[in-house]
Motif scaffolding. Sequence first.
Motif, PDB file in Angstrom:
ATOM      1  N   ILE A   1       7.670  -8.979 -14.621  1.00  0.00           N
ATOM      2  CA  ILE A   1       8.471 -10.139 -14.267  1.00  0.00           C
ATOM      3  C   ILE A   1       7.658 -11.405 -14.471  1.00  0.00           C
ATOM      4  O   ILE A   1       6.427 -11.372 -14.610  1.00  0.00           O
ATOM      5  CB  ILE A   1       8.968 -10.059 -12.805  1.00  0.00           C
ATOM      6  CG1 ILE A   1       7.782 -10.154 -11.822  1.00  0.00           C
ATOM      7  CG2 ILE A   1       9.775  -8.819 -12.564  1.00  0.00           C
ATOM      8  CD1 ILE A   1       8.214 -10.341 -10.391  1.00  0.00           C
TER       9      ILE A   1
ATOM     10  N   GLN B   1      15.301  -8.498 -12.488  1.00  0.00           N
ATOM     11  CA  GLN B   1      16.265  -8.681 -13.564  1.00  0.00           C
ATOM     12  C   GLN B   1      17.685  -8.287 -13.158  1.00  0.00           C
ATOM     13  O   GLN B   1      18.630  -8.515 -13.904  1.00  0.00           O
ATOM     14  CB  GLN B   1      15.842  -7.846 -14.788  1.00  0.00           C
ATOM     15  CG  GLN B   1      14.476  -8.189 -15.346  1.00  0.00           C
ATOM     16  CD  GLN B   1      14.421  -9.578 -15.958  1.00  0.00           C
ATOM     17  OE1 GLN B   1      15.446 -10.190 -16.219  1.00  0.00           O
ATOM     18  NE2 GLN B   1      13.217 -10.076 -16.199  1.00  0.00           N
ATOM     19  N   THR B   2      17.852  -7.691 -11.988  1.00  0.00           N
ATOM     20  CA  THR B   2      19.153  -7.135 -11.605  1.00  0.00           C
ATOM     21  C   THR B   2      20.155  -8.205 -11.217  1.00  0.00           C
ATOM     22  O   THR B   2      21.338  -8.099 -11.519  1.00  0.00           O
ATOM     23  CB  THR B   2      18.976  -6.141 -10.441  1.00  0.00           C
ATOM     24  OG1 THR B   2      18.010  -5.155 -10.810  1.00  0.00           O
ATOM     25  CG2 THR B   2      20.282  -5.466 -10.096  1.00  0.00           C
TER      26      THR B   2
ATOM     27  N   SER C   1       3.181  -0.774  -3.493  1.00  0.00           N
ATOM     28  CA  SER C   1       2.774  -0.534  -4.878  1.00  0.00           C
ATOM     29  C   SER C   1       1.272  -0.332  -4.988  1.00  0.00           C
ATOM     30  O   SER C   1       0.790   0.406  -5.848  1.00  0.00           O
ATOM     31  CB  SER C   1       3.213  -1.706  -5.767  1.00  0.00           C
ATOM     32  OG  SER C   1       4.618  -1.833  -5.773  1.00  0.00           O
TER      33      SER C   1
ATOM     34  N   LYS D   1       9.478  -3.315 -13.826  1.00  0.00           N
ATOM     35  CA  LYS D   1       9.469  -4.151 -15.018  1.00  0.00           C
ATOM     36  C   LYS D   1       8.518  -5.337 -14.840  1.00  0.00           C
ATOM     37  O   LYS D   1       8.290  -5.815 -13.730  1.00  0.00           O
ATOM     38  CB  LYS D   1      10.885  -4.660 -15.303  1.00  0.00           C
ATOM     39  CG  LYS D   1      11.909  -3.555 -15.521  1.00  0.00           C
ATOM     40  CD  LYS D   1      13.299  -4.125 -15.725  1.00  0.00           C
ATOM     41  CE  LYS D   1      14.333  -3.025 -15.903  1.00  0.00           C
ATOM     42  NZ  LYS D   1      15.700  -3.561 -16.055  1.00  0.00           N
TER      43      LYS D   1
ATOM     44  N   HIS E   1      12.411 -10.281  -2.528  1.00  0.00           N
ATOM     45  CA  HIS E   1      12.938  -9.508  -3.646  1.00  0.00           C
ATOM     46  C   HIS E   1      12.013  -8.348  -3.995  1.00  0.00           C
ATOM     47  O   HIS E   1      10.839  -8.324  -3.630  1.00  0.00           O
ATOM     48  CB  HIS E   1      13.093 -10.407  -4.875  1.00  0.00           C
ATOM     49  CG  HIS E   1      11.774 -10.873  -5.439  1.00  0.00           C
ATOM     50  ND1 HIS E   1      11.181 -10.275  -6.532  1.00  0.00           N
ATOM     51  CD2 HIS E   1      10.935 -11.869  -5.060  1.00  0.00           C
ATOM     52  CE1 HIS E   1      10.036 -10.886  -6.800  1.00  0.00           C
ATOM     53  NE2 HIS E   1       9.860 -11.852  -5.928  1.00  0.00           N
ATOM     54  N   CYS E   2      12.569  -7.371  -4.711  1.00  0.00           N
ATOM     55  CA  CYS E   2      11.778  -6.263  -5.255  1.00  0.00           C
ATOM     56  C   CYS E   2      11.195  -6.675  -6.598  1.00  0.00           C
ATOM     57  O   CYS E   2      11.912  -7.200  -7.449  1.00  0.00           O
ATOM     58  CB  CYS E   2      12.658  -5.022  -5.456  1.00  0.00           C
ATOM     59  SG  CYS E   2      13.054  -4.106  -3.977  1.00  0.00           S
ATOM     60  N   TRP E   3       9.934  -6.403  -6.795  1.00  0.00           N
ATOM     61  CA  TRP E   3       9.332  -6.653  -8.098  1.00  0.00           C
ATOM     62  C   TRP E   3       9.812  -5.622  -9.112  1.00  0.00           C
ATOM     63  O   TRP E   3      10.054  -5.936 -10.261  1.00  0.00           O
ATOM     64  CB  TRP E   3       7.798  -6.608  -7.984  1.00  0.00           C
ATOM     65  CG  TRP E   3       7.205  -7.814  -7.335  1.00  0.00           C
ATOM     66  CD1 TRP E   3       7.662  -8.453  -6.223  1.00  0.00           C
ATOM     67  CD2 TRP E   3       6.057  -8.549  -7.774  1.00  0.00           C
ATOM     68  NE1 TRP E   3       6.864  -9.524  -5.920  1.00  0.00           N
ATOM     69  CE2 TRP E   3       5.869  -9.609  -6.858  1.00  0.00           C
ATOM     70  CE3 TRP E   3       5.174  -8.406  -8.827  1.00  0.00           C
ATOM     71  CZ2 TRP E   3       4.827 -10.517  -6.977  1.00  0.00           C
ATOM     72  CZ3 TRP E   3       4.131  -9.307  -8.945  1.00  0.00           C
ATOM     73  CH2 TRP E   3       3.971 -10.363  -8.038  1.00  0.00           C
ATOM     74  N   GLY E   4       9.940  -4.375  -8.689  1.00  0.00           N
ATOM     75  CA  GLY E   4      10.374  -3.315  -9.583  1.00  0.00           C
ATOM     76  C   GLY E   4       9.287  -2.939 -10.575  1.00  0.00           C
ATOM     77  O   GLY E   4       8.187  -3.498 -10.586  1.00  0.00           O
TER      78      GLY E   4
ATOM     79  N   ARG F   1      10.524  -1.467   1.019  1.00  0.00           N
ATOM     80  CA  ARG F   1       9.254  -2.037   0.607  1.00  0.00           C
ATOM     81  C   ARG F   1       8.451  -2.526   1.805  1.00  0.00           C
ATOM     82  O   ARG F   1       8.979  -3.178   2.710  1.00  0.00           O
ATOM     83  CB  ARG F   1       9.464  -3.203  -0.364  1.00  0.00           C
ATOM     84  CG  ARG F   1      10.323  -2.896  -1.562  1.00  0.00           C
ATOM     85  CD  ARG F   1       9.860  -1.681  -2.319  1.00  0.00           C
ATOM     86  NE  ARG F   1       8.459  -1.764  -2.734  1.00  0.00           N
ATOM     87  CZ  ARG F   1       7.788  -0.775  -3.295  1.00  0.00           C
ATOM     88  NH1 ARG F   1       8.401   0.398  -3.509  1.00  0.00           N
ATOM     89  NH2 ARG F   1       6.533  -0.922  -3.641  1.00  0.00           N
TER      90      ARG F   1
ATOM     91  N   SER G   1      17.110  -3.815  -7.361  1.00  0.00           N
ATOM     92  CA  SER G   1      15.922  -2.971  -7.495  1.00  0.00           C
ATOM     93  C   SER G   1      14.782  -3.662  -8.228  1.00  0.00           C
ATOM     94  O   SER G   1      13.648  -3.204  -8.184  1.00  0.00           O
ATOM     95  CB  SER G   1      16.290  -1.671  -8.224  1.00  0.00           C
ATOM     96  OG  SER G   1      16.852  -1.950  -9.496  1.00  0.00           O
ATOM     97  N   ASP G   2      15.079  -4.758  -8.945  1.00  0.00           N
ATOM     98  CA  ASP G   2      14.031  -5.520  -9.628  1.00  0.00           C
ATOM     99  C   ASP G   2      14.528  -6.942  -9.837  1.00  0.00           C
ATOM    100  O   ASP G   2      15.674  -7.280  -9.513  1.00  0.00           O
ATOM    101  CB  ASP G   2      13.626  -4.873 -10.955  1.00  0.00           C
ATOM    102  CG  ASP G   2      14.808  -4.671 -11.893  1.00  0.00           C
ATOM    103  OD1 ASP G   2      15.472  -5.670 -12.235  1.00  0.00           O
ATOM    104  OD2 ASP G   2      15.073  -3.511 -12.263  1.00  0.00           O
TER     105      ASP G   2
END
Length: 723
Positions: free
Chosen positions: A250, A331-332, A456, A248, A243-246, A383, A328-329
């Motif tokens: 988490i 939470q999506t 990142s 935000k 997954h993407c951390w994005g 990523r 994208s993060d």
Amino acid sequence: MYPARTNSPPRPPTRRHYLGLVKPGVNLPPAQIQFEEANPIPVAKAPTSLSASNEELPTKGSLTQLLCSRCQTIQKRMDDTARRRHYMWTEVFSWSSLRQSRCDVCRVIYQGLNELIAGYIPDDSQYYVCFGRRFTVHLYHIPQDAYPPSWEISSSIKFFCNPAVPCPWGIFSSSLVPDPRTARLGSFALASSWIKKCGLSHSCVVPRDSQLPSRVLDIGTKSDRIRLFKTNGLVGRYTCLSHCWGGKQILRTTKDNIKSHLVSIPWNDIPRTFQDAIIFVWQLGVQYLWIDSLCIIQDNIDDWVRESAAMCDIYENSWLTIAATSASDAQTGLYLRDGNEFFDVCNTTSTGAEYRVLACRSYPHPEHTKRWFRNDRWPLLERGWVFQERLISPRVLHICRSEMIWECKEEMVCECGESRPMGKEEYYQSLKQPSLTKLLKQWQNLVEAYSWLKLSFESDKLPALSGLANQMARLRPDAKYLAGLWSDSLELDLLWINARIGSEYGKLDSRSSLWRAPSWSWAALNAPIIFPLSNTHYSQHDINRGEMVESYFAILDAQTCLATSDPTGQVKSARLTICGSLFDATLWIDKQFSNPEMFLLSIDSVGKKVLQRHNVPDRVLFDDPYDPLHLGSETNCSGEGISCMRMARVRHRHYFPYQEVVEFEYALAMYRKSESTDYKRVGMVVQERASELAEDLINPSGMWQNWPSYFAAGGLQRTIAIV
């Protein structure tokens, strides 16, 4: 304005295809068919029907299908395609005639187009609908005043028949694309079928008794609590989430909350993407799930180093990796299907036969190219960490915005049936019967693809590839890993160049702001790179035709000092000692030019100058064009002396579309401060010669006689150290 182009359709009709289309205002004949070579298209056998005498006034056939003459032609062509299995065809309609037709199939097409893109189709514009592979409808706008006609793609729509309701006309192919309104249920059913097929017919599945990672999420059943579980060497089956951390914040495991996470993690604290993954794994009947942010103590450097070094084993031994490819993060969420991209055309034919056809916008597919990630549909694929997660995992289920994609060691398939290779099958094929040549090219291809991706943290450049490096090290037991390069192929590995030079990317910082790799390693750059034997420059027909012709230098020693316990992870220092012919040169820059391609490199001993330009035969390619000598972008380095060492000559033989030989000679460009004895790499001088005469194909060395290498004579034999 018209909708943006979303996929690459078959080429639009041209004068060669439709000879009647010679000027605006001339109508096309009722049915013009053009056959072209294509891949096999599986279709259902079409029922026989009688021809209609007029497309606007169709007649009933004896077999109850009410079709216009064009759609009956399509029926026949679909039947021909099924039998001959190597043709595709196109059929042309006007938008106005499609809208007015009383034909059953025309009504289905019109309803799908009208629902999905009606607002983008002006009545006063001339449109044609072309039918290609898997019944894709491409709309082309033809400007009224264009002469000769200018075809401009405006949109593409695919039509599929639901497998549960057979197509009454035998025209639309079946697809398992689930209804977006029931994406969760449909996705699980389809994923289960792919998992079952792979388990029965492939060799991808790891043994049930694989050792679990040091920590996993114990998700139990739906009524149980979610908790972090220390496995202490237990074996079992587990899944991974990629997954993407994005940007935000988490949920993650830290030194402060690990004790509470070992007891229970409240459901409401878990991000939506993680929740969706947990529910999916519950349905699969698997008890354990590994998620990096929760199973690694994020603020404990020792734990992070230890777990990142184990990434290869974690993903390699997973039963399945679920990829939140379009999220994208955290939470999506996993399920992002857009109902506006699909439309269900449900009705009955003129004779009462039921049908259900799904119309959906044509969408792109990720494929194995260096720039595949440049699409906001798949943020996960851009990523850097995800690159090795995807390749190392035996089986990956991509849950994307438009559809799901299954990717295992032996097969790749998507819901619409038009998936493109993403590199996994090719990677594992190269590992089955490894040779040094295959492994060298495979590693360089991996590095090239990886170098395009984002991180990142700059310090992750080597750790994010350590899993693949560990996998490669098993097949090269006698080779030493040197900050992204290998000792048994170091002569070729050293010849990388910055792929951004001369490209459309503009001003970007190429060098990392912190030291993480020696200057002679590609890992020192924040830029995509390419190698001499790369697939990047040459077509698929030429990828195995490159060879090293001659090496002009000797490697005396290469050493790296590790920063952690991971032998393929971070390094804190490195040194390369080589011997060869060293040439003095002077760098000249005209400051009135802001374009970095205006450098001149004067080779002192031979009185020749090399231009900094990407598209000329002889060029100097600096690793960082905006700060070529790493003295600071504001420092005027014009007149500074640098050194060049002749390295190697590489040959490529092209056999498509015509036979040709091209040779490249590489020389390493280096800079040394007056107070230091060590050099730093700053770029590469590349000279190119191509065959112009027939004898050059037999004796390519003759290409260098009329235009000798700048480094064929002169220079001093020196032993130098590069850091």
